[in-house]
Motif scaffolding. Structure first.
Motif, PDB file in Angstrom:
ATOM      1  N   MET A   1       0.839  -1.188   0.000  1.00  0.00           N
ATOM      2  CA  MET A   1       0.000   0.000   0.000  1.00  0.00           C
ATOM      3  C   MET A   1       0.873   1.236   0.000  1.00  0.00           C
ATOM      4  SD  MET A   1      -2.913  -0.807   2.761  1.00  0.00           S
ATOM      5  CE  MET A   1      -4.091  -2.130   2.555  1.00  0.00           C
ATOM      6  N   LYS A   2       0.586   2.132  -0.952  1.00  0.00           N
ATOM      7  CA  LYS A   2       1.336   3.389  -0.995  1.00  0.00           C
ATOM      8  C   LYS A   2       0.431   4.557  -0.614  1.00  0.00           C
ATOM      9  CE  LYS A   2       2.363   7.245  -3.460  1.00  0.00           C
ATOM     10  NZ  LYS A   2       1.715   8.162  -4.365  1.00  0.00           N
ATOM     11  N   PHE A   3       0.955   5.435   0.241  1.00  0.00           N
ATOM     12  CA  PHE A   3       0.202   6.623   0.626  1.00  0.00           C
ATOM     13  C   PHE A   3       0.917   7.851   0.091  1.00  0.00           C
ATOM     14  CE2 PHE A   3      -0.908   3.261   3.495  1.00  0.00           C
ATOM     15  CZ  PHE A   3      -2.296   3.367   3.551  1.00  0.00           C
ATOM     16  N   GLY A   5       1.541  12.047  -0.884  1.00  0.00           N
ATOM     17  CA  GLY A   5       1.723  13.242  -0.056  1.00  0.00           C
ATOM     18  C   GLY A   5       0.403  13.841   0.412  1.00  0.00           C
ATOM     19  N   THR A   6      -0.634  13.756  -0.434  1.00  0.00           N
ATOM     20  CA  THR A   6      -1.919  14.333  -0.025  1.00  0.00           C
ATOM     21  C   THR A   6      -2.594  13.460   1.043  1.00  0.00           C
ATOM     22  OG1 THR A   6      -2.830  13.234  -1.952  1.00  0.00           O
ATOM     23  CG2 THR A   6      -2.476  15.600  -2.136  1.00  0.00           C
ATOM     24  N   SER A   7      -2.241  12.174   1.084  1.00  0.00           N
ATOM     25  CA  SER A   7      -2.848  11.277   2.083  1.00  0.00           C
ATOM     26  C   SER A   7      -2.194  11.443   3.449  1.00  0.00           C
ATOM     27  CB  SER A   7      -2.710   9.814   1.648  1.00  0.00           C
ATOM     28  OG  SER A   7      -3.332   9.618   0.417  1.00  0.00           O
ATOM     29  N   TRP A 227      -2.997   4.556  -2.555  1.00  0.00           N
ATOM     30  CA  TRP A 227      -4.003   5.382  -1.880  1.00  0.00           C
ATOM     31  C   TRP A 227      -3.764   6.845  -2.209  1.00  0.00           C
ATOM     32  CZ3 TRP A 227      -7.974   3.332   0.964  1.00  0.00           C
ATOM     33  CH2 TRP A 227      -7.857   2.005   1.403  1.00  0.00           C
ATOM     34  N   LYS A 228      -4.807   7.500  -2.700  1.00  0.00           N
ATOM     35  CA  LYS A 228      -4.684   8.901  -3.124  1.00  0.00           C
ATOM     36  C   LYS A 228      -5.870   9.700  -2.631  1.00  0.00           C
ATOM     37  CE  LYS A 228      -1.947   7.491  -6.990  1.00  0.00           C
ATOM     38  NZ  LYS A 228      -0.763   8.322  -7.108  1.00  0.00           N
ATOM     39  N   GLU A 229      -5.935  10.978  -3.057  1.00  0.00           N
ATOM     40  CA  GLU A 229      -7.075  11.785  -2.612  1.00  0.00           C
ATOM     41  C   GLU A 229      -8.207  11.762  -3.638  1.00  0.00           C
ATOM     42  OE1 GLU A 229      -6.490  15.974  -2.414  1.00  0.00           O
ATOM     43  OE2 GLU A 229      -5.719  16.083  -4.456  1.00  0.00           O
ATOM     44  N   VAL A 230      -8.067  10.966  -4.704  1.00  0.00           N
ATOM     45  CA  VAL A 230      -9.115  10.856  -5.712  1.00  0.00           C
ATOM     46  C   VAL A 230      -9.743   9.463  -5.645  1.00  0.00           C
ATOM     47  CG1 VAL A 230      -8.434  12.570  -7.438  1.00  0.00           C
ATOM     48  CG2 VAL A 230      -7.255  10.383  -7.373  1.00  0.00           C
ATOM     49  N   ILE A 233      -8.620   6.224 -10.890  1.00  0.00           N
ATOM     50  CA  ILE A 233      -8.249   6.891 -12.140  1.00  0.00           C
ATOM     51  C   ILE A 233      -9.552   7.417 -12.725  1.00  0.00           C
ATOM     52  CG2 ILE A 233      -7.278   6.598 -14.443  1.00  0.00           C
ATOM     53  CD1 ILE A 233      -5.436   4.503 -13.349  1.00  0.00           C
ATOM     54  N   MET A 234      -9.584   8.703 -13.012  1.00  0.00           N
ATOM     55  CA  MET A 234     -10.816   9.326 -13.484  1.00  0.00           C
ATOM     56  C   MET A 234     -10.755   9.493 -15.006  1.00  0.00           C
ATOM     57  SD  MET A 234     -11.979  10.353 -10.311  1.00  0.00           S
ATOM     58  CE  MET A 234     -13.021  11.758 -10.432  1.00  0.00           C
ATOM     59  N   THR A 235     -11.910   9.762 -15.588  1.00  0.00           N
ATOM     60  CA  THR A 235     -11.972   9.918 -17.042  1.00  0.00           C
ATOM     61  C   THR A 235     -11.150  11.135 -17.514  1.00  0.00           C
ATOM     62  OG1 THR A 235     -14.049  11.068 -16.684  1.00  0.00           O
ATOM     63  CG2 THR A 235     -14.185   8.763 -17.361  1.00  0.00           C
TER      64      THR A 235
HETATM   65  N1  LIG Z   1      -7.173  11.048 -14.914  1.00  0.00           N
HETATM   66  C1  LIG Z   1      -6.967  11.366 -13.630  1.00  0.00           C
HETATM   67  N2  LIG Z   1      -7.572  10.668 -12.656  1.00  0.00           N
HETATM   68  C2  LIG Z   1      -7.389  10.969 -11.352  1.00  0.00           C
HETATM   69  N3  LIG Z   1      -6.596  11.970 -10.927  1.00  0.00           N
HETATM   70  C3  LIG Z   1      -5.967  12.706 -11.860  1.00  0.00           C
HETATM   71  C4  LIG Z   1      -6.128  12.443 -13.257  1.00  0.00           C
HETATM   72  N4  LIG Z   1      -5.355  13.326 -13.933  1.00  0.00           N
HETATM   73  C5  LIG Z   1      -4.754  14.091 -13.008  1.00  0.00           C
HETATM   74  N5  LIG Z   1      -5.116  13.743 -11.764  1.00  0.00           N
HETATM   75  C6  LIG Z   1      -4.639  14.392 -10.515  1.00  0.00           C
HETATM   76  O1  LIG Z   1      -3.805  13.473  -9.855  1.00  0.00           O
HETATM   77  C7  LIG Z   1      -3.868  13.677  -8.456  1.00  0.00           C
HETATM   78  C8  LIG Z   1      -3.731  12.307  -7.804  1.00  0.00           C
HETATM   79  O2  LIG Z   1      -4.005  12.289  -6.464  1.00  0.00           O
HETATM   80  P1  LIG Z   1      -2.951  12.572  -5.324  1.00  0.00           P
HETATM   81  O3  LIG Z   1      -3.621  12.244  -4.047  1.00  0.00           O
HETATM   82  O4  LIG Z   1      -2.349  13.924  -5.472  1.00  0.00           O
HETATM   83  O5  LIG Z   1      -1.825  11.477  -5.598  1.00  0.00           O
HETATM   84  P2  LIG Z   1      -0.395  11.331  -4.928  1.00  0.00           P
HETATM   85  O6  LIG Z   1      -0.488  11.940  -3.560  1.00  0.00           O
HETATM   86  O7  LIG Z   1      -0.163   9.871  -4.917  1.00  0.00           O
HETATM   87  O8  LIG Z   1       0.541  12.068  -5.817  1.00  0.00           O
HETATM   88  C9  LIG Z   1      -5.162  14.420  -8.170  1.00  0.00           C
HETATM   89  O9  LIG Z   1      -4.890  15.621  -7.534  1.00  0.00           O
HETATM   90  C10 LIG Z   1      -5.769  14.700  -9.533  1.00  0.00           C
HETATM   91  O10 LIG Z   1      -6.164  16.038  -9.700  1.00  0.00           O
END
Ligand SMILES: Nc1ncnc2c1ncn2[C@@H]1O[C@H](COP(=O)(O)OP(=O)(O)O)[C@@H](O)[C@H]1O
Ligand SMILES: N[C@@H](CC(=O)OP(=O)(O)O)C(=O)O
Length: 460
Positions: A1-3, A5-7, A227-230, A233-235
């Motif tokens: 599991m990776k966390f 910076g935003t997490s 693990w991220k703040e989204v 993977i979004m469209t």
């Molecule tokens: N297609 C995508 N799907 C999801 N997130 C995206 C996409 N393109 C860019 N992003 C950005 O990538 C970021 C990924 O989340 P984040 O928590 O910042 O990851 P990490 O902390 O692992 O770098 C989000 O802030 C989001 O705005």
């Protein structure tokens, strides 16, 4: 599991992460956790390094270090209830802060910052975060210990800033971590590793995703979770398209295309170790753990959506070379590309007109001057008449394995842009047909991404 910076941006979030790790551990899972730096710390370290090498103000370094120490002390106060663990963690943080301050003061006096020093300085973000996360997990009553990437066995070449792991990494990491996970939740610094001389290297910005995938492959994990703040993977990037939605399932190839074409959600090399070892990757939201997120797998079930996502690459520039002498001149492309390779220029996209009288390519903006200088000095002027460039551009990529063999997708892409009078400067489609990419001017790029989300009904 990776966390990311935003997490682990602050104490409250780190506490939440520690509770998540506790829950999964208590459900019987063996977990290795990979941590990034606390939110914004890597950027801060890079800035202070550059600042120190330019202006050399020791007082500025001391101010920065006091803030950095405070950020970590605050996190310890919120996350670690046990006084003994808190004291131990503070001692570890103090020793790291002391080392880093000395290095930065050294840079002030030397007035220079090599790529090796940038890696060393920026490594402290993760090196400071890992003991705090580990202390927070211990404070939840779970055995934990922290490792740097090097201590965990990740050995790379010496390409500072984007080092590549050697194959022996997988055996090393497996040997070291497989035994530890039986009794502990090890917390490993993402992003950083070591070369064969034990000097710190980094895997590139956002490289903690890549660390997680390397470790997942090495320990033969069942799954790799990022693990991220989204919500996955979004469209499209939700900052550009507010109604973008999470993609439930995507193939390795599609995820790679997305990350290479600017989706900042994954480090571009993350998928490589996962593919090689056939390990599914999940992207999940730290703050909504029940939500399933995105599953990245090799065996993608056929879905009816032809286009999966639309991405945007910024900070790029286009170069156009032209000349009547290029028509039918054998070897021109080979000379152009070897000239650019020798100048260390990464080419993102290529297009050649059928008349052969010109060739265009897109490069990182940071490489533009080197690319133009190399082309102008190396090329035979009889063949190439002119080298022109354009900085105000972006690449937009439309990605989806379902496009393969489906007629009319390109037609829909370019008709919808045409209807809104968005001028397309350059087009490229790989023969894999997983990706149609094109260049538009920077001020029209976000609008193009929104239009295509609408055209292919990718939003909510
Ligand atoms: N297609 C995508 N799907 C999801 N997130 C995206 C996409 N393109 C860019 N992003 C950005 O990538 C970021 C990924 O989340 P984040 O928590 O910042 O990851 P990490 O902390 O692992 O770098 C989000 O802030 C989001 O705005
Ligand atoms: N801290 C490093 C590595 C990293 O992966 O960070 P994040 O997970 O926050 O993108 C960076 O900022 O580049």
């Amino acid at each position: 599991m990776k966390f990311g910076g935003t997490s682990i941006e602050n104490g409250e979030k780190i506490r939440h992460v520690a509770e998540l790790l506790k829950d999964y551990r208590e459900q019987g899972h063996e977990i290795v956790a990979v941590t990034s730096a606390l939110g914004g710390v890597t950027d801060g370290l890079m800035e202070i390094g550059i600042d120190a090498s330019h202006k050399g103000k020791v007082s500025r370094v001391k101010e920065f270090m006091a803030d950095l120490a405070k950020k970590h002390y605050d996190a310890i106060e919120i996350t670690i209830d046990d006084a003994r663990i808190a004291d131990e963690t503070i001692r570890t943080i103090d020793a790291l802060i002391d080392e880093l301050e000395k290095a930065l003061i050294g840079i002030c006096y030397l007035g220079e910052l090599s790529p090796r020093s940038i890696d060393y300085i920026s490594s402290y973000g993760e090196r400071l975060a890992a003991p705090v996360v580990s202390g927070a997990v211990q404070s939840q009553g779970i055995n934990s210990c922290s490792f740097t990437g090097g201590e965990a066995g990740i050995v790379t070449n010496s390409e500072y800033g984007c080092a590549r792991p050697f194959e022996k990494t997988y055996e090393n990491v497996g040997y070291i971590l497989k035994r530890v996970v039986a009794t502990h939740v090890p917390i490993v610094t993402g992003f950083i590793a070591e070369n064969e001389e034990g000097i710190i290297t980094t895997l590139g910005r956002s490289g903690s995703d890549f660390t997680a995938s390397i470790i997942g492959a090495a320990i033969e994990a069942d799954e790799i979770w990022l693990w991220k703040e989204v919500h996955g993977i979004m469209t499209s990037d939700p900052r550009i398209v507010p109604d973008a939605r999470p993609i439930p399932q995507i193939s390795y190839i599609e995820a790679m295309e997305l990350s290479y074409f600017g989706a900042k959600v994954l480090h571009p090399r993350t998928i490589e170790p996962a593919i090689k070892h056939g390990i599914p990757v999940r992207v999940k939201n730290t703050f909504d753990p029940e939500f399933e997120g995105t599953l990245i797998v090799s065996d993608q079930r056929l879905r009816k959506d032809v286009v999966k996502a639309v991405t945007l690459i910024r900070s790029v520039a286009a170069i156009n070379i032209s000349g009547a002498g290029m028509v039918g001149a054998i070897g021109t492309a080979a000379r152009v590309f070897s000239t650019l390779a020798n100048a260390g220029v990464n080419i993102i996209m290529i297009s050649q007109s059928s008349s052969e009288a010109n060739m265009s390519f897109v490069v990182d903006e940071a490489h533009l001057e080197d690319a133009v200088a190399a082309l102008k000095s190396e090329m035979n002027r009889d063949v190439i008449g002119e080298v022109a460039c354009d900085r105000d551009i972006c690449v937009v990529a439309v990605v989806g394995a379902g496009m393969d063999g489906i007629p009319g997708v390109a037609g829909r892409v370019f008709s919808s842009l045409g209807r809104e009078k968005i001028n397309v400067i350059m087009i490229s489609q790989g023969s894999s047909q997983h990706n149609i990419s094109f260049v538009v001017s920077s001020d029209e790029a976000e609008e193009a991404v929104r239009l295509l989300n609408h055209e292919f009904e990718l939003g909510n």
